[in-house]
Design a protein around this motif. Structure first.
Motif, PDB file in Angstrom:
ATOM      1  N   ARG A  14       0.841  -1.127   0.059  1.00  9.98           N
ATOM      2  CA  ARG A  14      -0.023  -0.033  -0.039  1.00  9.98           C
ATOM      3  C   ARG A  14       0.889   1.416   0.017  1.00  9.98           C
ATOM      4  O   ARG A  14       0.580   2.187  -0.758  1.00  9.98           O
ATOM      5  CB  ARG A  14      -0.879  -0.002   1.282  1.00  9.98           C
ATOM      6  N   THR A  15       1.981   1.383   0.949  1.00  9.96           N
ATOM      7  CA  THR A  15       2.732   2.482   1.053  1.00  9.96           C
ATOM      8  C   THR A  15       3.416   2.934  -0.459  1.00  9.96           C
ATOM      9  O   THR A  15       3.286   3.997  -1.020  1.00  9.96           O
ATOM     10  CB  THR A  15       3.943   2.322   1.731  1.00  9.96           C
ATOM     11  N   ALA A  16       3.790   1.903  -1.478  1.00 10.78           N
ATOM     12  CA  ALA A  16       4.444   2.039  -2.596  1.00 10.78           C
ATOM     13  C   ALA A  16       3.362   2.519  -3.525  1.00 10.78           C
ATOM     14  O   ALA A  16       3.483   3.299  -4.414  1.00 10.78           O
ATOM     15  CB  ALA A  16       5.046   0.872  -3.361  1.00 10.78           C
ATOM     16  N   THR A  18       0.652   4.150  -2.793  1.00 11.52           N
ATOM     17  CA  THR A  18       0.273   5.154  -2.399  1.00 11.52           C
ATOM     18  C   THR A  18       1.099   6.486  -3.097  1.00 11.52           C
ATOM     19  O   THR A  18       0.701   7.638  -3.568  1.00 11.52           O
ATOM     20  CB  THR A  18       0.165   5.722  -0.952  1.00 11.52           C
ATOM     21  N   ARG A  19       2.429   6.329  -2.595  1.00 14.73           N
ATOM     22  CA  ARG A  19       3.441   7.177  -3.336  1.00 14.73           C
ATOM     23  C   ARG A  19       3.488   7.269  -4.788  1.00 14.73           C
ATOM     24  O   ARG A  19       3.669   8.504  -5.306  1.00 14.73           O
ATOM     25  CB  ARG A  19       5.010   6.557  -2.805  1.00 14.73           C
ATOM     26  N   THR A  53      -2.972  11.818   5.067  1.00 14.61           N
ATOM     27  CA  THR A  53      -1.749  11.056   4.762  1.00 14.61           C
ATOM     28  C   THR A  53      -0.628  11.793   3.912  1.00 14.61           C
ATOM     29  O   THR A  53       0.588  11.722   4.426  1.00 14.61           O
ATOM     30  CB  THR A  53      -2.032   9.943   4.005  1.00 14.61           C
ATOM     31  N   ARG A  57       2.828  12.971   5.519  1.00 13.16           N
ATOM     32  CA  ARG A  57       4.149  12.231   4.924  1.00 13.16           C
ATOM     33  C   ARG A  57       5.040  13.371   4.161  1.00 13.16           C
ATOM     34  O   ARG A  57       6.279  13.330   4.446  1.00 13.16           O
ATOM     35  CB  ARG A  57       3.646  11.295   4.074  1.00 13.16           C
TER      36      ARG A  57
END
Length: 201
Positions: A14-16, A18-19, A53, A57
């Motif tokens: 998910r983090t990747a 999102t980025r 978010t 970040r």
């Protein structure tokens, strides 16, 4: 940085994702409304992620641009090997011009150059970008030395500075367009200077 702009998707959940979504949204916002009109809220909405978010970040549009640029600057690019020093420089310069004339990449690059004037993080990202390009060019210089085309003390950093100066000057000083002819001319002049011992350390 590649011709598709900053922020290619990475595996990793998910983090990747999102980025990657935020990177694409940033590029689209810059193209659509420019740096002045781009906001974190707009980026979050376009990316389909919570604005909390994005704020947590990255904090600001400038920080987001700089971080994504810094990540892309570390990406390895193919080192041309045409069999000649000038041929390698020509291929390298054409590759750079292709990236710098791509709308998404140019939008990001313009912001980082602008921010680098007063933002240490942006300055560090831009410095890191050029350091990576120098490291990338080192094999081109060492091969040319081995072939006897240029002096043994030729400085790879000076080679890259000489190669890039004409099209960066056109982009940010005179405002002229850049193209393949400019890449080829820069390569020819740089090769001539190196052969003459003018780019030695």
């Amino acid at each position: 940085m590649n011709a598709d702009g900053v922020g290619s998707a990475r595996p990793g959940g998910r983090t990747a994702r999102t980025r990657a979504a935020v990177a694409v949204a940033l590029q689209e916002e810059l193209l659509e409304v420019g740096y002045g009109g781009t906001t974190m809220d707009r980026i979050a909405r376009r990316a389909g992620v919570a604005k909390t978010t994005v704020y947590r970040r990255w904090g600001s549009v400038g920080q987001l641009v700089v971080e994504l640029f810094a990540e892309a600057a570390g990406t390895q690019i193919p080192v041309p090997d045409t069999g000649s020093f000038e041929g390698d420089l020509r291929a390298l310069a054409r590759s750079a011009v292709a990236v710098l004339t791509h709308p998404r990449s140019r939008a990001i690059f313009d912001v980082v150059v602008r921010e680098a004037v007063h933002d240490p993080a942006a300055r560090a990202a831009l410095t890191g970008f050029f350091a990576g390009r120098v490291a990338n060019a080192a094999p081109i210089v060492s091969r040319a030395v081995e072939r006897g085309e240029i002096p043994a003390d030729t400085d790879a950093a000076e080679v890259i500075r000489q190669l890039g100066a004409p099209y960066y000057a056109r982009m940010y000083i005179t405002g002229d367009p850049i193209g393949v002819a400019d890449a080829d001319r820069a390569a020819a002049v740089t090769a001539m200077a190196a052969r003459g011992g003018l780019l030695s350390s």
